[in-house]
Design a protein around this motif. Sequence first.
Motif, PDB file in Angstrom:
ATOM      1  N   GLN A  89      13.380  26.031 -20.629  1.00 60.71           N
ATOM      2  CA  GLN A  89      12.288  25.216 -20.068  1.00 60.71           C
ATOM      3  C   GLN A  89      12.098  25.552 -18.599  1.00 60.71           C
ATOM      4  OE1 GLN A  89      12.891  21.012 -20.677  1.00 60.71           O
ATOM      5  NE2 GLN A  89      11.651  21.037 -22.529  1.00 60.71           N
ATOM      6  N   GLN A  90      13.226  25.783 -17.912  1.00 59.37           N
ATOM      7  CA  GLN A  90      13.159  26.115 -16.475  1.00 59.37           C
ATOM      8  C   GLN A  90      12.432  27.420 -16.237  1.00 59.37           C
ATOM      9  OE1 GLN A  90      17.042  26.203 -14.773  1.00 59.37           O
ATOM     10  NE2 GLN A  90      16.709  24.247 -13.806  1.00 59.37           N
ATOM     11  N   SER A  91      12.763  28.430 -17.083  1.00 61.15           N
ATOM     12  CA  SER A  91      12.166  29.742 -16.845  1.00 61.15           C
ATOM     13  C   SER A  91      10.657  29.722 -17.065  1.00 61.15           C
ATOM     14  CB  SER A  91      12.829  30.824 -17.701  1.00 61.15           C
ATOM     15  OG  SER A  91      12.700  30.500 -19.047  1.00 61.15           O
ATOM     16  N   SER A  92      10.182  28.776 -17.905  1.00 53.59           N
ATOM     17  CA  SER A  92       8.727  28.707 -18.081  1.00 53.59           C
ATOM     18  C   SER A  92       8.095  27.642 -17.184  1.00 53.59           C
ATOM     19  CB  SER A  92       8.372  28.475 -19.553  1.00 53.59           C
ATOM     20  OG  SER A  92       9.149  27.447 -20.083  1.00 53.59           O
ATOM     21  N   ALA A  93       8.954  26.874 -16.443  1.00 48.76           N
ATOM     22  CA  ALA A  93       8.407  25.847 -15.546  1.00 48.76           C
ATOM     23  C   ALA A  93       7.934  26.478 -14.245  1.00 48.76           C
ATOM     24  CB  ALA A  93       9.468  24.803 -15.247  1.00 48.76           C
ATOM     25  N   LYS A  94       7.001  25.792 -13.597  1.00 45.76           N
ATOM     26  CA  LYS A  94       6.525  26.295 -12.313  1.00 45.76           C
ATOM     27  C   LYS A  94       7.606  26.049 -11.267  1.00 45.76           C
ATOM     28  CE  LYS A  94       1.647  25.528 -13.112  1.00 45.76           C
ATOM     29  NZ  LYS A  94       1.673  24.811 -14.371  1.00 45.76           N
ATOM     30  N   GLU A  95       7.587  26.857 -10.220  1.00 49.35           N
ATOM     31  CA  GLU A  95       8.564  26.694  -9.155  1.00 49.35           C
ATOM     32  C   GLU A  95       8.480  25.285  -8.577  1.00 49.35           C
ATOM     33  OE1 GLU A  95       9.418  29.487  -5.628  1.00 49.35           O
ATOM     34  OE2 GLU A  95       8.763  30.727  -7.335  1.00 49.35           O
ATOM     35  N   GLY A  96       9.636  24.710  -8.311  1.00 44.71           N
ATOM     36  CA  GLY A  96       9.655  23.355  -7.772  1.00 44.71           C
ATOM     37  C   GLY A  96       9.902  22.320  -8.861  1.00 44.71           C
ATOM     38  N   ASP A  97       9.514  22.686 -10.125  1.00 44.74           N
ATOM     39  CA  ASP A  97       9.743  21.765 -11.235  1.00 44.74           C
ATOM     40  C   ASP A  97      11.155  21.903 -11.803  1.00 44.74           C
ATOM     41  OD1 ASP A  97       7.205  21.112 -10.898  1.00 44.74           O
ATOM     42  OD2 ASP A  97       6.418  21.948 -12.758  1.00 44.74           O
ATOM     43  N   SER A  98      11.809  23.013 -11.464  1.00 42.78           N
ATOM     44  CA  SER A  98      13.070  23.319 -12.132  1.00 42.78           C
ATOM     45  C   SER A  98      14.231  22.488 -11.571  1.00 42.78           C
ATOM     46  CB  SER A  98      13.372  24.800 -11.990  1.00 42.78           C
ATOM     47  OG  SER A  98      13.396  25.132 -10.641  1.00 42.78           O
ATOM     48  N   GLN A  99      15.216  22.280 -12.474  1.00 44.56           N
ATOM     49  CA  GLN A  99      16.394  21.530 -12.066  1.00 44.56           C
ATOM     50  C   GLN A  99      17.407  22.481 -11.440  1.00 44.56           C
ATOM     51  OE1 GLN A  99      16.816  20.465 -16.244  1.00 44.56           O
ATOM     52  NE2 GLN A  99      16.970  18.358 -15.616  1.00 44.56           N
ATOM     53  N   GLY A 100      18.308  21.936 -10.629  1.00 50.09           N
ATOM     54  CA  GLY A 100      19.343  22.756 -10.038  1.00 50.09           C
ATOM     55  C   GLY A 100      20.423  23.053 -11.061  1.00 50.09           C
ATOM     56  N   GLU A 101      21.285  24.051 -10.733  1.00 49.62           N
ATOM     57  CA  GLU A 101      22.352  24.432 -11.663  1.00 49.62           C
ATOM     58  C   GLU A 101      23.283  23.265 -11.964  1.00 49.62           C
ATOM     59  OE1 GLU A 101      24.794  27.944 -10.882  1.00 49.62           O
ATOM     60  OE2 GLU A 101      22.920  29.016 -10.499  1.00 49.62           O
ATOM     61  N   GLU A 102      23.595  22.506 -10.921  1.00 43.55           N
ATOM     62  CA  GLU A 102      24.527  21.376 -11.087  1.00 43.55           C
ATOM     63  C   GLU A 102      23.939  20.332 -12.019  1.00 43.55           C
ATOM     64  OE1 GLU A 102      25.945  19.558  -7.497  1.00 43.55           O
ATOM     65  OE2 GLU A 102      26.525  21.523  -6.717  1.00 43.55           O
ATOM     66  N   GLU A 103      22.643  20.105 -11.837  1.00 46.18           N
ATOM     67  CA  GLU A 103      21.951  19.110 -12.662  1.00 46.18           C
ATOM     68  C   GLU A 103      21.975  19.525 -14.138  1.00 46.18           C
ATOM     69  OE1 GLU A 103      17.671  16.931 -12.323  1.00 46.18           O
ATOM     70  OE2 GLU A 103      18.338  18.152 -10.636  1.00 46.18           O
ATOM     71  N   VAL A 104      21.757  20.851 -14.348  1.00 47.39           N
ATOM     72  CA  VAL A 104      21.772  21.380 -15.725  1.00 47.39           C
ATOM     73  C   VAL A 104      23.156  21.192 -16.326  1.00 47.39           C
ATOM     74  CG1 VAL A 104      21.664  23.506 -17.084  1.00 47.39           C
ATOM     75  CG2 VAL A 104      19.891  23.031 -15.407  1.00 47.39           C
ATOM     76  N   GLU A 105      24.199  21.560 -15.564  1.00 43.52           N
ATOM     77  CA  GLU A 105      25.557  21.453 -16.097  1.00 43.52           C
ATOM     78  C   GLU A 105      25.906  20.002 -16.407  1.00 43.52           C
ATOM     79  OE1 GLU A 105      28.828  23.249 -13.867  1.00 43.52           O
ATOM     80  OE2 GLU A 105      30.127  22.126 -15.266  1.00 43.52           O
ATOM     81  N   CYS A 106      25.453  19.129 -15.527  1.00 38.58           N
ATOM     82  CA  CYS A 106      25.717  17.705 -15.698  1.00 38.58           C
ATOM     83  C   CYS A 106      25.076  17.205 -16.996  1.00 38.58           C
ATOM     84  CB  CYS A 106      25.145  16.997 -14.483  1.00 38.58           C
ATOM     85  SG  CYS A 106      25.508  15.287 -14.440  1.00 38.58           S
ATOM     86  N   ARG A 107      23.847  17.645 -17.240  1.00 35.58           N
ATOM     87  CA  ARG A 107      23.115  17.233 -18.438  1.00 35.58           C
ATOM     88  C   ARG A 107      23.785  17.792 -19.702  1.00 35.58           C
ATOM     89  NH1 ARG A 107      21.131  13.821 -21.328  1.00 35.58           N
ATOM     90  NH2 ARG A 107      19.722  14.552 -22.936  1.00 35.58           N
ATOM     91  N   VAL A 108      24.269  19.057 -19.608  1.00 38.59           N
ATOM     92  CA  VAL A 108      24.946  19.674 -20.750  1.00 38.59           C
ATOM     93  C   VAL A 108      26.219  18.889 -21.084  1.00 38.59           C
ATOM     94  CG1 VAL A 108      26.185  21.752 -21.501  1.00 38.59           C
ATOM     95  CG2 VAL A 108      23.993  21.972 -20.338  1.00 38.59           C
ATOM     96  N   ARG A 109      26.991  18.557 -20.044  1.00 36.96           N
ATOM     97  CA  ARG A 109      28.232  17.793 -20.262  1.00 36.96           C
ATOM     98  C   ARG A 109      27.929  16.435 -20.882  1.00 36.96           C
ATOM     99  NH1 ARG A 109      32.836  19.619 -18.704  1.00 36.96           N
ATOM    100  NH2 ARG A 109      32.913  21.360 -17.255  1.00 36.96           N
ATOM    101  N   GLU A 110      26.901  15.796 -20.347  1.00 37.80           N
ATOM    102  CA  GLU A 110      26.517  14.472 -20.825  1.00 37.80           C
ATOM    103  C   GLU A 110      26.149  14.532 -22.316  1.00 37.80           C
ATOM    104  OE1 GLU A 110      22.667  11.812 -19.886  1.00 37.80           O
ATOM    105  OE2 GLU A 110      23.492  12.853 -18.167  1.00 37.80           O
ATOM    106  N   THR A 111      25.384  15.577 -22.675  1.00 35.99           N
ATOM    107  CA  THR A 111      24.949  15.697 -24.071  1.00 35.99           C
ATOM    108  C   THR A 111      26.119  16.017 -24.986  1.00 35.99           C
ATOM    109  OG1 THR A 111      22.918  16.606 -23.173  1.00 35.99           O
ATOM    110  CG2 THR A 111      23.155  16.714 -25.537  1.00 35.99           C
TER     111      THR A 111
END
Lengths: 252, 283
Positions: free
Chosen positions: B116-138
Amino acid sequence: MLRFLTTWIGSFQEYILLSGRAFGNIVREPHYYDDVLIQMDIIGFGSIPIVLLTGFFSGAIIALQMARALNTYGASSQVGSIVALTLVRELGPVLTALLVTGRNASGIASELGSMKVTEQIDAMRALGTDPVQKLVTPRLIATAVMLPALTVVADAIGLFGAYLVSVPLLKIISASQYWTTSYQALVMNDLAQGLLKPLIFGMIIALVGCFYGLRTTGGTQGVGRATTHAVVAASIWIFFVTFLIDKIFVNL
Amino acid sequence: MADTADTAEPILELKDVTLKFGETWGLRNVSLDLYPGQTFIIFGAAGSGKTTLLKAVIGLVRVDSGQIKLLGEDVTQMEEHELFGLRSRVGILFQEGGLFDSLLVGENVEYPLVNQQSSAKEGDSQGEEEVECRVRETLRFVELEHTMEKFPSELSGGMRRRVGIARAIVTNPPLVLYDSPTAGLDPITANTIMALIAKQRDVQNTASLLVSHRYQDGEIMADFRYDPEKKELLAIPEEARVSGANGTRFVVMRGGEIVFFGTRHELEASDDGYVKRFVRHEG
């Protein structure tokens, strides 16, 4: 016979469509730079040992055979130029391409084929990724960039192998004479076809590997079949395209 | 069609969708409206069109006629490259998990987010930490946080299915398609997986299409709700079960056609011999 022709034409049409999409994706977002670098490492850096070995021995063998033949005509001093021309124009690009075909067209076909039969390609589409963008285009770019580089390495090490045979081993020519004749034998036309060929071969190898991988059916046996077909088809195309390019360059 | 529909726009609308494979019907005049928070449990014999229906919804198979509107967009009118963005907004669990075997479990779950990030416009993307946090949460949601650094091949079938669920819901999609989530699993693991699916529905108000062969899967979805305070599934009151108040509906397919649509109560009361075969009768 008609059925065979129809199937062949159909496959060729699919191949052209896949190639068109793969090339189109080079300029289309998103770009998977990481995948390109990973593939460059696998295809380029991973092939260096085998390319070094093969390049070295092909140069050495040409020198051994040529030394004897040239000696008959009293032209041993020309061994450097003959080795340089043969390697740069023909053997370097073709041998390196055949090695990379055996190593990477098979690897690409089996990897993509396994992904296809285990529904990973469908999963990729379902998750919103274009498999051609993610899998084919990075392999196309990586092979098209790395094969010319590998060919240059093969040519250089081949010339060195021929030098070891001609100068220290057979002592038919001096070192400076060998390097000067080798260098002087090459003109721009030779270098152009020596680099154009691997560029085109690289595209053929990646696209044929991906094409057979992505149309794999029939489980693990199908993966084996796809791999074999990819290597055979890529090798035939390499010889055919070499012939075409030679024909064009000879007339230039 | 559904009681929960009220004023909300349907997430998925199918109108007279038809698809033929040669002489065989893949889908035949299929019409459905699915609203947020609703679950349709799809039953049917092998080859009745259940998986084809799921694939048609996201354009993995193209239909011959009819209209499929997913999240307000007409799937039948879109080109393949236009569909990738739409598909990335829907979660899907494949029958065999469909996990990427060369990626770690964590990377598999991360994939839809990165995609989703790679197809999102710049500025819309989440940071690496945020992604990892979401993965752990899921992964914690499916109780598999400890497997992040493992390859899918190192996990059991049930665990792989749970990783598949984690990957399907990591982006919190409004619609998740589950293709036989409990097929081939032991009853305990199957119930754990169904509990996770019900939990996802009740925590995120996710709509689902769920293909199944087990009547119990439908029972769990129809009769239970997840209580976030007690952190467990609780049975819903009898009158709510009868009216199908939590939005669970049963769909029975035969030969690509919908031959039954209704609540669990209506399904159990059906006289149709084919429909009755999918109901577990007590005693």
